[in-house]
Structure formats: C-alpha cells, structure tokens
Design a protein around this motif. Structure first.
Motif, short mmCIF file in Angstrom:
data_model
loop_
_atom_site.label_atom_id
_atom_site.label_comp_id
_atom_site.label_asym_id
_atom_site.label_seq_id
_atom_site.Cartn_x
_atom_site.Cartn_y
_atom_site.Cartn_z
N PHE A 211 0.87 -1.21 0.03
CA PHE A 211 -0.11 0.02 -0.01
C PHE A 211 0.89 1.17 -0.02
O PHE A 211 0.65 2.11 -1.03
N SER A 214 2.51 1.92 -3.51
CA SER A 214 1.75 2.14 -4.56
C SER A 214 1.14 3.67 -4.09
O SER A 214 0.44 4.27 -4.97
N VAL A 215 0.87 4.03 -2.95
CA VAL A 215 0.01 5.33 -2.50
C VAL A 215 0.75 6.25 -2.00
O VAL A 215 0.85 7.28 -2.40
N MET A 216 1.80 5.86 -1.22
CA MET A 216 2.61 7.02 -0.62
C MET A 216 3.91 7.21 -1.54
O MET A 216 4.07 8.52 -1.67
N PRO A 218 4.33 7.70 -4.58
CA PRO A 218 4.34 8.47 -5.80
C PRO A 218 4.25 9.95 -5.20
O PRO A 218 4.70 10.75 -6.11
N LEU A 219 4.06 10.17 -4.15
CA LEU A 219 3.72 11.36 -3.48
C LEU A 219 5.13 12.05 -3.38
O LEU A 219 5.18 13.32 -3.31
N LYS A 229 4.63 0.52 -11.51
CA LYS A 229 3.90 0.02 -10.24
C LYS A 229 4.26 -1.56 -9.89
O LYS A 229 4.58 -1.94 -8.74
N ARG A 232 7.62 -1.64 -8.10
CA ARG A 232 7.49 -1.08 -6.63
C ARG A 232 7.23 -2.31 -5.89
O ARG A 232 7.43 -2.56 -4.88
N ILE A 306 -3.70 -7.48 -5.25
CA ILE A 306 -5.08 -6.92 -5.51
C ILE A 306 -5.13 -5.75 -4.95
O ILE A 306 -5.84 -4.99 -5.57
N ILE A 307 -4.68 -5.24 -3.48
CA ILE A 307 -5.18 -3.87 -3.38
C ILE A 307 -4.18 -2.73 -3.96
O ILE A 307 -4.71 -1.58 -3.93
N ILE A 308 -3.33 -3.12 -4.69
CA ILE A 308 -2.86 -1.85 -5.33
C ILE A 308 -2.96 -2.14 -6.94
O ILE A 308 -2.41 -1.48 -7.72
N GLY A 309 -4.05 -2.77 -7.13
CA GLY A 309 -4.67 -2.73 -8.72
C GLY A 309 -3.73 -3.36 -9.69
O GLY A 309 -3.62 -3.14 -10.72
N PHE A 311 -2.98 -6.94 -11.87
CA PHE A 311 -3.98 -8.30 -11.98
C PHE A 311 -3.39 -9.43 -12.13
O PHE A 311 -3.05 -10.00 -13.10
N LYS A 318 -11.20 -11.87 -10.46
CA LYS A 318 -12.57 -10.95 -9.67
C LYS A 318 -12.91 -9.85 -10.70
O LYS A 318 -14.05 -9.60 -10.98
N GLN A 319 -11.87 -9.54 -11.70
CA GLN A 319 -12.21 -8.39 -12.49
C GLN A 319 -13.31 -9.14 -13.58
O GLN A 319 -14.14 -8.47 -14.00
N VAL B 16 1.19 16.36 -1.24
CA VAL B 16 1.53 16.70 -2.87
C VAL B 16 1.66 18.19 -2.78
O VAL B 16 2.26 18.66 -3.63
N ASP B 44 -11.19 -0.87 -11.03
CA ASP B 44 -10.50 -2.23 -10.97
C ASP B 44 -11.78 -3.27 -11.31
O ASP B 44 -11.50 -4.52 -11.11
N GLY B 45 -12.87 -3.00 -11.73
CA GLY B 45 -13.86 -3.74 -12.10
C GLY B 45 -15.42 -3.32 -11.36
O GLY B 45 -15.40 -3.54 -10.43
N PRO B 84 -6.19 0.54 -14.17
CA PRO B 84 -7.03 0.32 -13.40
C PRO B 84 -6.80 0.35 -11.79
O PRO B 84 -5.70 0.36 -11.40
N LEU B 85 -7.45 1.44 -11.10
CA LEU B 85 -7.17 1.63 -9.55
C LEU B 85 -7.97 1.35 -8.59
O LEU B 85 -9.36 1.20 -9.05
N THR B 86 -7.69 1.21 -7.35
CA THR B 86 -8.55 0.64 -6.55
C THR B 86 -8.94 1.95 -5.74
O THR B 86 -8.31 3.09 -6.26
N GLU B 89 -6.42 4.23 -3.82
CA GLU B 89 -5.07 4.86 -4.46
C GLU B 89 -5.65 5.88 -5.62
O GLU B 89 -4.69 6.40 -6.29
N THR B 92 -4.56 9.82 -5.16
CA THR B 92 -3.10 9.59 -5.25
C THR B 92 -2.55 9.74 -6.65
O THR B 92 -1.64 10.34 -7.19
N SER B 96 -0.69 12.74 -8.29
CA SER B 96 0.92 12.39 -8.67
C SER B 96 1.12 12.56 -10.27
O SER B 96 2.21 12.39 -10.54
N GLU B 98 0.22 10.33 -12.33
CA GLU B 98 0.07 8.90 -13.02
C GLU B 98 -1.07 8.84 -14.07
O GLU B 98 -0.85 8.05 -14.97
#
Lengths: 365, 342
Positions: A211, A214-216, A218-219, A229, A232, A306-309, A311, A318-319, B16, B44-45, B84-86, B89, B92, B96, B98
């Motif tokens: 997490f 992927s989330v922090m 990039p900032l 991605k 990372r 899965i939590i950072i998207g 596949f 799931k998709q 940011v 993401d779906g 595809p993003l959750t 995220e 962000t 950022s 992206e």
C-alpha cells in the motif's frame, strides 16, 4: 535321535490383519476415536456429494455465453472463455508466445540442474541464474532487439503471479542469507544494520508495504516521474520476504555445533570459505522445510497485490466477474483460483520433501 | 459511492501540494499530445462502468468518458491507456500525475472537490443508494421496511446513509455487514436478510447474480445523492474544460438528435444552427477549447452520444437494464443538462 520339527506358524488373528485390522488400528482403536471417525465420515458425507454434484455432475462444460449454463451446477464455460485472460492478463493475444517461450526456456534451462550426473553443475546454475532473468525480461517486456514493448500494466493473470513469486524467491533468498550472516556477524555496525532491517520488515504487514509503495511513494517523487507499479511491488515483496528468510536461515546457523566453526577455522579457512564450504551447506539443508514454507507463503501472498490494482491470477478472476455478461460467476472463478494455487503450492511442498530425502545424511529419526 | 472516509487522501494531498504544487494551465494537454495518448484512471472492475471483455478491451460508461476525451483530442478514441485503480489509490494516482483523468465512479462531494486539489468536471451518472427486496415480502416502499434485516457492504458511506434514513423515518432495522458484493448477493438469496442496500447502479448488477432475478425488485426510494463524474487535477483549466466539454458534447448530441449513425451526414447538411455549431459546421468553437474543428463529430462518431453510451453499457442494451431515471435528459424528466455550444 529325535529330530525337532517346527510346526507351521498360525496365521495372525483375522481381526488384526487386512482391511479389518487396519480399520481397527487406525479408525476405531478406542471409543473416542470411533466417535471421531463417525463424525468425520458424517462431515465428508455432508460436504463431498453436493460438491461433486455441483462441480462435476451438474456442471456445464461447453458453450460460449452464460445462456449455455442451464443445468444449475457450476458454469465452467466462464473459466473456459476467460482462460486466456486468467493465464496472461491483458498481454496482447498475438504476443502470448513470448510468455510461453519464457516458461519453456525456464523449464528447459533448469532441467540439467536436476540431472545428478551433470558435470560442472554449480557453474551452469550460476550462469543460468545470471542469463535467464535478462532473457526473461527481454522476452516479457521487450522494447529492444526487435521485440515490441509490452508494458507491465498489461501483464496479468497466472503469469504475473509467477513473475512476482519467482522474482520474490530469487531475490529474497540470497538477500535473506546475507542478512542472516550479517545478524550473526562480529562487526557491530553490520549486525545493527541487519537487525534493524530484519525487525523493521518483520514488524510491518506485507499489505502495508504494498500500500505504501503504491499510494505514498508516488507523492514523494517529483511530478511526472512514476516508478513502474510492478517494480514497486516486486521490491516490496523482496525486502519483506528476505527478512523472513533471514530468520529461517539464522535458525539453521544456530543449529550447527560450534565444533564445526572451530574445525573449519583450524583448517585455515577464512570467513567466506568457512561459511560457503562448511557452515551454510549444512545449515541450509537443515532449514529446507522452513525456507519452502516461506516460499509457499510468498506464493500465496502474491495475491495481495490486488489492493494496488495489479491483475494477478486472483484479481484477473475478480475483474472478469464484473463483466455484466458473466455476473454471478464468482464461485466458479474462485474455485478455479483455489485449484491453481493448490497445484503450485502442493508441487512446491512435494519437491521440498524430495530435496530433504535426497540431501538426508543422518538427521532422519 | 464507496467512500472510505478520505482522511488519508487528504493527508497525502497536503503532502502533494507541498511537494509538487499545482499543475500548470495547459500542461496536461501538451503532455498528452506529446505522449500520444490519454492516461485514464478507471475502476478495477465495476459492472457497466468499467470492466474488460474476453479480448481484454475495456468497456463501460466511465471508460466511454476516457474514449470521448481521446476522440476529441486525437480524433481517435482508441488512444487511451487505462490504469485500473482501487478506491484507495485513485486520488493519489491523479494527484501525482500517474493519470490524466480519473473516471472511476467517484462521487462529487464538497470535501473532495475543495480539499483534495481536484476538480469534478461534471456528472456522467446520477446514482443514489437504494434497496433491493424479494417480491415475496410484498413491500412497495422503503417506508414499509420497519424491523427488516438489511445486508450492507462494509466500509462505505452506505452504512451511514442507511442509519440516517431509518432514524429519520423512525424505523428499526438489523444490519448485517458483508465485505464483498458477491457475499451480500448470496446472503439475500439464502434469506439471511430481507433487504440489500447499495448504490442503485450496483443493485441492478447484484440482481443478475441471483438465481432468479425476476423475483427481486429495486424499490423506488433513493436515500442519498451520489453524482458520479470524471475528475481532473486542479489548476489546469484548459484540460478541465476539454474533459468537461467532451462530456457535454455527448449530452448535447443526444438532445439534438445526433447519434453515431447520422453524425457525419448531420455535420454536412444540417439546417439546425445548434447542431451546426456543435459539429463544427459553423463557427470555431473547437479552437476555443484548443481542439480540432471536428472534435464533437469524432466523439459522437466513435463513442456515441450520451444516450447511446448509456443504453449500451448500463441501459436496455446491456445485461444490467437500468432505466434512465435521473439520467434522462432534462427535457425528458431527468437531470442530464449541458450548456449550449455557442
């Protein structure tokens, strides 16, 4: 002179041999065990027939759309129609041969390592480990020497799962061994660094690592600069798993008697040769179950991406279930995912058993 | 929509803003034209909004927004790359840099609009929380749900809306929380709860998952406002206008009776000045947006007008069969209204 003649042996009592004997010894040896056996049999009877009914007897196997699933059981048509996506993700269809070739090269390239008579195995293995990753990167990602680029955002399915697992294992094992040696080092600076590193990564959950990556991350990077991605995630997985491997290996190092160290030193071996020739071969052999355990856990943990998207196999499935044409196929999808994961994990655990037996030199009880 | 309270997002935004500052006007369009594609953040779906078909093509109402922008900028709706993003995220990724557009069923709220450094360009779907019940219960209004067992999906504003609604109406209920939509659909089917609550667009998708969809009905009440729309970074007004007007062009086209089949003919021979202005036959309105003259023609030709996109992805032409409702045009009793091209 009297000659002693032996009487023929009596057959063992009928109740202690054959099927009945086995049943008595294993399933009904006491009233409590009998009760447990009956209860377990009841559970099996409760679960297995409906499962078989659903998954095999009532299942639909052929067709192209959901409308072909009419019999009320599992709709394997869904898995069949999406199989390509489950295996390769969004990798362009006409380029999937590159993924296949990568896998075949891995199998063919690694095969000689499993032939016991092979000469210069270590040299070959080392060469393979250096050349193959470069080759695999070229084939999968492309972008030079005539292959078109397939960006990692198009990677997916089982292929991505295997990439993460393989890179994670290949990266975490050497790093983990180095960390384990560092933690037992006499040099305070190295020891402190290694201990800090290990305890930090063992202290955070993998999901947090992914997490954060992927989330922090990039900032904190300058705008417009984006790290891949997948890259990372891979770095996160390697650092995380190497801490676990380090602790497993340290267990092995501690189990080697002090005499071994002293004997190696008395032979005039320096630190690296002592470790490489005497200590590590014994220690690693001891901790095969632990290492394989970590690998299996790593393989299953790949689904956390899965939590950072990303596949991976699970997320691809799931998709696919969110396609309105296939809504409601989640059960079939997840059963398929479970089956694939089980095959790989079971394979790994069998191989580790084989390895233990092969390397067994007197530890067996 | 599904909204984990965005404290984290706000914190990260602060970071940011400190690190990179606002985007510069015009910078996004230049960058997009230079790289040759629009980088679009999607879900993401989510059935009907963004999902992939067997061949791996992304489809859906949210995806169509990305394609429309690409059609307007490049004259080619396929020049889009999707990320595809959750839910966690998504902001962000936009902040950022992206992605250039975030078209991911994101609810327009004051805090997101003001505090996150983002701008909502419009509403491509008016959603709202609703209820799905079994017809056997004989319930025709949510007000009759006193004492009901309600299935909810965890971690969303759905729970808060629900408790507000029941409290305001003096009704009692027992909540059962599930983690995924599949679980909640299964438990309605098994009769563990009487009602399933979620955003209406999702209830239609949930209904398909049930063994006998016809036995279930979505109640008319909508208990929350969920306007979903595309989002861009704050500070680049030019890009903001392009995304906003790509959406408006689709709505205007529907209102003016222009669709993907007749758009080329209309562009040549229309007598209606509104159509002529939209399609670039009259005036230079594309130029104001820094787009080619035929920007709207390309959108309608390649993506369709709003009505076509709606019907194809979530409406009668799809499996979901969602009625237009609030998403009908303003002159047909809905809320979809676009300012004129003039």
């Amino acid at each position: 002179m009297q000659i002693h003649t032996f009487k023929p042996d009596l057959p063992p009592p009928a109740l202690s041999v054959g099927v009945i004997g086995w049943l008595r010894a294993n399933l009904f040896s006491s009233w409590f065990n009998s009760l447990l056996t009956l209860f377990a049999a009841y559970l099996v009877w409760l679960i297995v027939p409906p499962l078989i009914q659903w998954a095999l007897i009532d299942a639909d196997w052929v067709g192209t759309t959901r409308a072909d699933c009419t019999s009320g059981g599992a709709c394997w048509v869904f898995v069949q129609q999406r199989f390509g996506q489950f295996m390769y993700g969004f990798y362009p269809t006409e380029l999937r041969w590159r993924v296949d070739l990568t896998l075949w090269l891995a199998i063919i390239g690694a095969a000689p390592l499993f032939v016991p008579q092979m000469p210069r195995k270590a040299l070959y293995g080392l060469g393979f480990l250096v050349i193959y990753p470069l080759l695999a990167y070229w084939l999968l990602h492309g972008g030079f020497f005539g292959l078109s680029t397939v960006s990692t955002s198009q990677w997916g399915g089982l292929m991505l799962t295997l990439v993460i697992a393989a890179v994670g294992i290949a990266g975490a094992l050497p790093l983990g061994i180095m960390l384990a040696l560092g933690r037992r080092s006499d040099l305070p600076a190295i020891r402190v660094i290694c201990v800090t590193f290990i305890e930090f990564w063992r202290g955070v959950p993998l999901i947090t690592v992914l997490f954060m990556s992927s989330v922090m991350l990039p900032l904190f990077l300058p705008e417009g600069m984006s790290f891949d991605k997948l890259m990372r995630a891979l770095i996160g997985v390697i650092l995380f798993q190497s801490a676990y491997i380090a602790e497993v290996v340290r267990g092995g190092l501690q189990a080697i008697p002090k005499g071994q160290y002293e004997a190696a030193a008395a032979m005039g071996l320096g630190y690296w040769r002592m470790m490489g020739l005497v200590i590590l071969p014994q220690a690693l052999k001891l901790v095969i179950p632990g290492i394989v355990n970590t690998f299996i856990a790593l393989f299953k943990d790949t689904s956390l991406v899965i939590i950072i998207g990303l596949f991976d196999l699970l997320n691809s499935i799931k998709q696919a279930t969110t396609d309105p044409a296939w809504l409601g196929m989640a059960t079939e999808g997840y059963v398929f995912a479970a089956l694939v994961f089980w095959i790989f994990c079971f394979g790994m655990s069998r191989y580790s058993l084989h390895l233990e037996r092969k390397l067994d030199t007197g530890h067996k009880r | 929509m599904k909204m984990v309270k965005s404290t984290l997002a706000m914190l990260t935004t602060a970071a940011v803003l400190g690190v990179s500052g606002f985007a510069q006007a015009g910078a996004t369009l230049d960058a997009v034209q230079k790289k040759g594609f629009v980088q679009c953040g999607i879900s993401d779906g989510l059935p009907g909004f963004s999902y992939a078909d067997e061949k791996g093509n992304y489809l859906g109402l949210d995806v169509d927004v990305c394609r429309a922008v690409a059609a307007a900028v490049f004259g080619d709706a396929t020049k889009v790359k999707y990320s595809p993003l959750t839910a966690k995220e998504r902001f962000t990724a936009l902040q950022s840099g992206e992605v250039d557009i975030l078209s991911r069923n994101t609810t327009w709220t004051s805090s997101r609009d003001a505090a996150l450094g983002l701008n909502f360009t419009g509403t491509n779907y008016y959603d709202g929380q609703g209820f799905l019940v079994n017809k056997k219960l004989g319930v025709s209004s949510a007000k009759e749900l006193d004492g009901a067992t309600v299935c909810i999906q965890a971690g969303t504003t759905t729970e808060l809306n629900l408790s507000d609604y029941f409290r305001a109406n003096g009704l009692k209920y027992t909540p059962i929380t599930y983690d995924t939509s599949d679980e909640s659909a299964k438990s309605v089917e098994a009769g563990r709860c009487d009602v399933l609550t979620s955003d209406q667009s999702q209830l239609y998708a949930q209904r398909i998952k049930l063994a006998n969809p016809d036995e279930y009905v979505v109640l008319p009440e909508v208990i929350s406002k969920e306007p979903l729309g595309p989002v861009v970074r704050q500070g680049d007004e030019e890009w903001f206008d392009i995304v906003r007007w790509s959406l408006f062009a689709m709505v205007n086209a529907e209102e003016l009776g222009v669709d993907s089949k007749n758009v080329e003919e209309q562009a040549k021979s229309t007598k209606n000045p509104d159509v002529a202005r939209l399609l670039g036959a009259e005036g230079e309105f594309g130029k104001d947006l820094k787009l080619p003259k035929d920007w709207a023609v390309q959108i309608v030709k390649q993506v369709g007008n709003y009505g076509e996109s709606f019907e194809r992805n979530v409406g009668a032409g799809s499996e979901l069969k969602i009625e237009r409702g609030l998403n009908a045009l303003w002159n047909k009793g809905g809320l979809q209204y676009a300012p004129p091209v003039r």
